[in-house]
Design an enzyme around this catalytic site. Structure first.
Site, mmCIF file in Angstrom:
data_model
loop_
_atom_site.group_PDB
_atom_site.id
_atom_site.type_symbol
_atom_site.label_atom_id
_atom_site.label_comp_id
_atom_site.label_asym_id
_atom_site.label_seq_id
_atom_site.Cartn_x
_atom_site.Cartn_y
_atom_site.Cartn_z
ATOM 1 C CE LYS A 1 -8.135 0.086 4.003
ATOM 2 N NZ LYS A 1 -8.836 -0.850 3.825
ATOM 3 C CG ASP B 1 -7.553 -4.684 5.011
ATOM 4 O OD1 ASP B 1 -6.972 -3.861 5.692
ATOM 5 O OD2 ASP B 1 -6.934 -4.209 4.266
ATOM 6 C CB ILE C 1 -0.998 0.219 1.031
ATOM 7 C CG1 ILE C 1 -2.017 1.355 1.557
ATOM 8 C CG2 ILE C 1 -0.215 0.559 2.682
ATOM 9 C CD1 ILE C 1 -3.009 0.818 0.147
ATOM 10 C CB SER D 1 10.676 -0.784 5.393
ATOM 11 O OG SER D 1 10.100 -1.808 5.281
ATOM 12 N NE ARG D 2 9.095 -6.240 10.981
ATOM 13 C CZ ARG D 2 9.059 -7.458 10.959
ATOM 14 N NH1 ARG D 2 9.356 -7.523 12.434
ATOM 15 N NH2 ARG D 2 7.267 -6.995 10.737
#
Length: 309
Positions: free
Chosen positions: A91, A169, A15, A37-38
């Site tokens: 969201k 979702d 996303i 971010s990992r």
């Protein structure tokens, strides 16, 4: 802040790459300066492995955009708010209603903006649908929201875990439009949730709701759709019928197409976020999330066959 919001994004997944990065690029008044971010890195910005590291490494950063799964969003948002940062929540804004309420209270106390982003409300035809419905007596609403989970969430097991929302979702997008266009409150009456044997969240749901004056509202959410996806809200009134389709980007009234436009939801959200930050305002409507919570509270769970994503 010198007039341009310096933002950091947490969670560089599908996303973020598909929607957030292009939208930020298109929006005046906000620049992406860092990503946490990992497992991934973005070009042209500073990259960090964690939110902690990003906050430490970017003391002049003004805002944090949270795109991780909802199960971990509360702690991240709380940390960012306590660091004095404005917060943009993808969201759904949290795993529970009480989490989001707590974040709103904390943001007010800290004097920063918190924004619960409902992207489907910014679809091209939603505002026109709301205006049309405001002048009419609504007698029935029917919602069909059917998607292919394998297309939209490939390799994302969190959606099937507790707090991952499952079919809600995408379904919460329909509820976000519903609560925006209905001229009166909506209440949940009953729900039937299909939960696969090997999952903790539903793959399908049937909802029965009502407007405050008693107009029936029914919704069917399903994550097993193949082929063309279905995102329709049909409204019957005493003097005409409305169909909001294509996720809110097409409006048809009594068979005539009134609005039809390509998707442009995320740039609209970022323009709103920039204005909220300028105003030091809160933009966090929890009504769609409350309806999901009510569906789980008053619903019955119907086991279905195992589903492999």
């Amino acid at each position: 802040m010198n007039g341009i919001i310096k933002a950091g994004l947490v969670g560089l997944g599908k996303i973020a790459r598909d929607q957030h990065l292009p939208a930020i690029e298109q929006t005046g008044g906000i620049d992406l300066v860092a990503v946490a971010s990992r497992n991934a890195q973005a070009d042209g910005v500073n990259n960090y492995p964690t939110l902690d590291a990003m906050l430490a490494g970017e003391p002049d950063m003004d805002a944090v955009i949270l795109c991780q799964p909802p199960q971990v969003r509360y702690e991240a948002a709380r940390e960012a708010i306590l660091a004095g940062k404005h917060v943009f929540l993808e969201k759904p804004p949290g795993a529970t209603v009480t989490q989001v309420e707590a974040l709103i209270t904390l943001a007010r106390a800290q004097g920063v903006t918190i924004y619960a982003s409902w992207h489907s409300r910014h679809a091209a035809a939603v505002a026109d649908a709301k205006a049309w419905m405001a002048k009419r007596k609504i007698t029935r609403v029917s919602i069909e929201w059917r998607e292919d989970v394998r297309h939209w969430h490939p390799g994302q097991p969190w959606i099937w875990e507790a707090g991952g929302f499952g079919v809600f979702d995408p379904g919460i997008n329909a509820l976000s439009i519903l609560t925006e266009i209905m001229p009166e409150p909506v209440t949940m009456l009953a729900a039937s949730l299909e939960v696969p044997a090997n999952k903790q969240a539903p793959i399908a749901a049937s909802l029965k709701m009502a407007s405050a004056s008693g107009a029936p509202i029914e919704a069917a959410f399903d994550w097993r759709q193949t082929g063309k996806q279905t995102w329709d809200i049909a409204v019957e009134t005493q003097d005409g019928k409305l169909l909001l389709s294509e996720g809110g980007n097409q409006l048809t009234v009594d068979g005539e197409v009134m609005v039809q436009a390509p998707e442009g939801e995320y740039p609209e959200m970022y323009r709103q976020f920039v204005q909220l930050v300028k105003d030091r305002a809160i933009g966090a409507d929890i009504r769609p999330l409350q309806l999901v919570a009510d569906a789980f509270l008053c619903g019955k769970h119907c086991p279905t066959a195992a589903f492999e994503d």
